[in-house]
Design an enzyme around this catalytic site. Structure first.
Site, PDB file in Angstrom:
ATOM      1  N   MET A 179       0.851  -1.195   0.000  1.00  0.00           N
ATOM      2  CA  MET A 179       0.000   0.000   0.000  1.00  0.00           C
ATOM      3  C   MET A 179       0.887   1.246   0.000  1.00  0.00           C
ATOM      4  SD  MET A 179      -3.465  -0.934   1.980  1.00  0.00           S
ATOM      5  CE  MET A 179      -2.906  -0.769   3.651  1.00  0.00           C
ATOM      6  N   ALA A 232       4.104   3.931   0.835  1.00  0.00           N
ATOM      7  CA  ALA A 232       4.849   4.452   1.997  1.00  0.00           C
ATOM      8  C   ALA A 232       5.922   3.412   2.348  1.00  0.00           C
ATOM      9  CB  ALA A 232       3.929   4.750   3.179  1.00  0.00           C
ATOM     10  N   HIS A 279       9.111   1.096   3.139  1.00  0.00           N
ATOM     11  CA  HIS A 279      10.242   1.124   4.071  1.00  0.00           C
ATOM     12  C   HIS A 279      11.130  -0.087   3.768  1.00  0.00           C
ATOM     13  CE1 HIS A 279       7.935  -1.968   6.094  1.00  0.00           C
ATOM     14  NE2 HIS A 279       6.919  -1.134   6.204  1.00  0.00           N
ATOM     15  N   HIS A 329       9.530  -3.511   3.130  1.00  0.00           N
ATOM     16  CA  HIS A 329       9.036  -3.750   1.765  1.00  0.00           C
ATOM     17  C   HIS A 329      10.207  -4.062   0.827  1.00  0.00           C
ATOM     18  CE1 HIS A 329       5.670  -0.941   3.122  1.00  0.00           C
ATOM     19  NE2 HIS A 329       5.030  -2.027   2.761  1.00  0.00           N
ATOM     20  N   GLN A 341     -10.459  -2.482   2.427  1.00  0.00           N
ATOM     21  CA  GLN A 341      -9.935  -3.182   3.607  1.00  0.00           C
ATOM     22  C   GLN A 341      -9.868  -2.280   4.837  1.00  0.00           C
ATOM     23  OE1 GLN A 341      -6.025  -3.951   1.515  1.00  0.00           O
ATOM     24  NE2 GLN A 341      -5.243  -3.790   3.591  1.00  0.00           N
ATOM     25  N   LYS A 351       4.832  -9.679   9.581  1.00  0.00           N
ATOM     26  CA  LYS A 351       4.111  -8.837  10.560  1.00  0.00           C
ATOM     27  C   LYS A 351       2.596  -9.021  10.419  1.00  0.00           C
ATOM     28  CE  LYS A 351       4.033  -4.326  10.169  1.00  0.00           C
ATOM     29  NZ  LYS A 351       2.587  -4.045  10.131  1.00  0.00           N
ATOM     30  N   SER A 409       4.485   1.120   7.615  1.00  0.00           N
ATOM     31  CA  SER A 409       4.205   2.428   7.010  1.00  0.00           C
ATOM     32  C   SER A 409       3.533   3.337   8.035  1.00  0.00           C
ATOM     33  CB  SER A 409       3.278   2.262   5.810  1.00  0.00           C
ATOM     34  OG  SER A 409       3.837   1.342   4.912  1.00  0.00           O
ATOM     35  N   ARG A 410       2.756   2.734   8.932  1.00  0.00           N
ATOM     36  CA  ARG A 410       2.039   3.530   9.936  1.00  0.00           C
ATOM     37  C   ARG A 410       2.976   4.225  10.919  1.00  0.00           C
ATOM     38  NH1 ARG A 410      -3.565   1.901  10.220  1.00  0.00           N
ATOM     39  NH2 ARG A 410      -3.871   0.263   8.706  1.00  0.00           N
TER      40      ARG A 410
END
Ligand code: PAF
Length: 281
Positions: free
Chosen positions: A30, A32, A34, A37, A61, A149, A186-187
């Site tokens: 999705m 963003a 890091h 990914h 989702q 995760k 990403s959060r």
């Protein structure tokens, strides 16, 4: 690196590319992006002739509209990172391209989506299954890569692949962590400086619970320990801590090593929802 926003030209490109013996790896994201990914991209590159990364914040989702609105988006930066690590293809479609009108197809995974993430985010896994199925149909990959995760998501997608007979192999890649143990996500970009420090409590409490259980303590004791640790950090709230059978995600009351238990945690730091997990062994 090729960038596609539309399905038809991407499919035409992949059709042209694929000759006998070639394999395609898909890394659905999705955005963003890091290092977590990027490690999925690296793994895919080492195992396939071509790697496709999809970047799409999938509205179906998100059960919380504010969460959807605040989800970090940084396409320009993402494309630069993907270029740097040698990703071959980026697919970044619009909502109109992915959904024609209202999405009405729903998935029900029985017990698998009634616990943990499924319990606290109703409809979440149906949306994940829908969008991932679309990606599998569009890209037709040989292998697809997901981060550990999101372990429950991985189990759900495994069921989708088996039941819908997608002829591909799924790979779960270990979670990458920051130096202080926080799982990359990403959060994390939404955390302010203080919240970022507090967020490490999820990893610390998983480690403490793991140690407890390895010493033969009961799951109820490990749960109490986690609750107490989280309670001590102002601004952090626990949504759940569960020990589950890592195959079928049944929540366990007693440790049975044959079930390869996984410790799963979710909670909030301020209004940012984070998850993490760790195998018992
Ligand atoms: O894990 C994610 O980032 C998303 O759930 C996924 C698999 C890309 C589907 O939107």
């Amino acid at each position: 690196m090729e960038i596609f926003k539309k399905i038809a030209p991407l499919k035409a490109f992949l059709k042209e590319f694929r000759t006998v013996g070639d394999t395609i790896g898909l890394v659905p994201t999705m955005g963003a992006l890091h290092n977590g990914h990027l490690s999925l991209i690296d793994t895919s590159k080492s195992q396939n002739s071509l790697t496709v990364c999809s970047i799409y914040v999938n509205p179906t989702q998100f059960n919380n509209p504010v969460d959807l609105q605040k989800y970090p988006r940084n396409l320009e930066e993402d494309v630069k990172l993907l270029q740097k690590v040698g990703c071959d293809v980026v697919f970044c479609p619009s909502n109109e391209e992915m959904y024609t009108g209202q999405a009405s197809l729903k998935f029900d995974f029985g017990a698998l989506d009634k616990v943990m993430e499924g319990k606290f985010r109703p409809g979440h896994f149906s949306g994940v299954a829908l969008v991932v199925s679309k990606f599998f149909n569009i890209v037709n990959p040989d292998r697809a890569y997901f981060g550990q995760k999101d372990w429950q998501q991985f189990a759900i997608i495994q069921q989708v692949v088996e039941e819908l007979k997608f002829g591909l192999t799924l790979h779960s890649v270990p979670t990458l962590r920051e130096a202080d143990g926080l799982a990359m996500s990403s959060r994390n970009l939404r955390l302010n400086e203080q919240e970022r420090l507090k967020a490490t409590i999820f990893h610390q409490s998983l480690l403490a619970a793991q140690e407890n259980l390895r010493q033969g303590r009961k799951i109820t004791d490990a749960k109490k320990l986690v609750e107490e640790m989280i309670k001590k950090v102002p601004g952090v709230t626990l949504e759940y801590f569960e020990v589950a059978d890592s195959k079928n995600l049944n929540v366990l009351e007693f440790v049975n090593e044959a079930e390869k238990p996984i410790l799963c945690i979710a909670g909030y730091v301020g209004d940012v929802r984070l998850i993490d997990n760790m195998f018992l062994k």
